[in-house]
Scaffold this active site. Structure first.
Site, PDB file in Angstrom:
ATOM      1  N   GLU A 181       0.840  -1.195   0.000  1.00  0.00           N
ATOM      2  CA  GLU A 181       0.000   0.000   0.000  1.00  0.00           C
ATOM      3  C   GLU A 181       0.876   1.246   0.000  1.00  0.00           C
ATOM      4  OE1 GLU A 181      -3.753  -0.283   2.196  1.00  0.00           O
ATOM      5  OE2 GLU A 181      -3.194   1.608   3.174  1.00  0.00           O
ATOM      6  N   GLU A 232      -2.695  10.366   3.482  1.00  0.00           N
ATOM      7  CA  GLU A 232      -3.811  10.531   4.411  1.00  0.00           C
ATOM      8  C   GLU A 232      -3.803  11.972   4.926  1.00  0.00           C
ATOM      9  OE1 GLU A 232      -4.788   6.315   6.487  1.00  0.00           O
ATOM     10  OE2 GLU A 232      -2.945   7.290   7.159  1.00  0.00           O
ATOM     11  N   ASP A 286       0.254   5.320   0.692  1.00  0.00           N
ATOM     12  CA  ASP A 286      -0.812   6.149   1.270  1.00  0.00           C
ATOM     13  C   ASP A 286      -0.511   7.645   1.310  1.00  0.00           C
ATOM     14  OD1 ASP A 286      -2.210   3.863   1.921  1.00  0.00           O
ATOM     15  OD2 ASP A 286      -1.597   3.852   4.012  1.00  0.00           O
TER      16      ASP A 286
END
Length: 298
Positions: free
Chosen positions: A110, A114, A112
């Site tokens: 993953e 955020e 990311d």
């Protein structure tokens, strides 16, 4: 005559196979349509997702009933993803806007972005993270040098065989190099989809969960638009996706590190905007930092 006929048939067959191969190769690398309805599907709460009539923009809504999310129809192995995002204005504490790539496997990979909301007049926190073979704990956080709620800004992931580069308006804010040859996990084998979500993260997102969502300020809306996906579409073709070619431009040697100008911008971000780096958190790792922390970033 039968020999001549068979020869012609054989040539037609070869021509057809070559044409099919060229078409397959051309489809392996895709530049997205720009239409959310064609490239993405809603994965959570369709009533909280609104898409413009031309498909060029999309919003996600969070209220006390639900958040929302969407994901790409295709999965990819290496490439560059750009997404323009406008974040929640005002009191957004406790909310999380996520834009990321994920493989959806138990030992998932993953990458990311955020965006952690904050109380009114306080800056957003941008957290990045990398999962490799199911392991994460690689968070970095920065404060942006602009107000991300006033206008759209471009957030990009460049993922290739050499490195992962997180960029904001083309400025590199984080690097994660491929040090797999030195025993450091790196996302290399699992195709990932592109995702976005808006959700309730008040248990941890703002000041460690001390600032909760003020529902009287809702509903909370994040806007997405003008995205671009230029990546290798997964068709069980890991070898093809790893090749260096005009189609797979991101794997070329010139993208194996930052340019001289990019390095200056990267150092500027690290000096003036970085607020947390897991590679500096000795207490968290009991003085045994992850191996990549002692290796070159570029």
């Amino acid at each position: 005559m039968a020999v001549i006929y068979r020869s012609k048939s054989f040539l037609y067959l070869i021509g057809f196979l070559i044409a099919s191969l060229l078409l397959w190769l051309s489809e392996a690398s895709v530049v997205s349509s720009g239409d959310f309805n064609k490239d993405f599907f809603v994965t959570w709460s369709p009533t909280h997702v609104n898409t413009s009539s031309d498909g060029r923009s999309r919003t996600l809504k969070l209220d006390q009933e639900s958040g929302a999310s969407f994901a790409s129809i295709q999965t990819f192995l290496f490439g560059q993803i750009d997404m323009k995002i406008k974040l929640i204005p005002g009191s957004s504490q406790g909310t999380v806007v996520a834009y990321y790539m994920s493989s959806d496997q138990p030992n998932r990979d993953e990458i990311d972005f955020e965006f952690l909301g904050n109380v009114d007049e306080q800056p957003y926190v941008l957290q990045t993270n990398v999962y490799a073979n199911g392991f994460d704990n690689r968070e970095e956080r920065i404060h942006l040098w602009f107000d991300p709620t006033k206008d759209f800004h471009t957030y990009s992931i460049l993922w290739n065989i050499h490195q992962i580069v997180f960029m904001v308006d083309q400025i590199p804010i984080r690097l994660y190099r491929n040090h797999a040859d030195k025993g450091v996990p790196y996302p290399m084998w699992q195709p990932m989809s592109v995702k976005a979500s808006l959700w309730n993260g008040e248990s941890w997102a703002t000041r460690g969960g001390r600032d909760k969502i003020d529902w009287s300020k809702g509903p909370f809306v994040a806007s997405f638009g003008d995205y671009k996906v230029d990546a290798c579409v997964w068709k069980s073709n890991s070898g093809l996706c790893r090749e260096e070619s005009n189609e797979n431009w991101w794997n070329k040697n010139e993208f194996s590190s930052l340019t001289r100008v990019q390095k200056r911008w990267f150092k500027w971000v690290r000096k003036y905007h970085l607020i947390y780096d897991y590679c500096q958190d000795y207490a968290r790792f009991h003085d045994k930092l992850p191996k990549e922390c002692s290796l070159p970033k570029y």
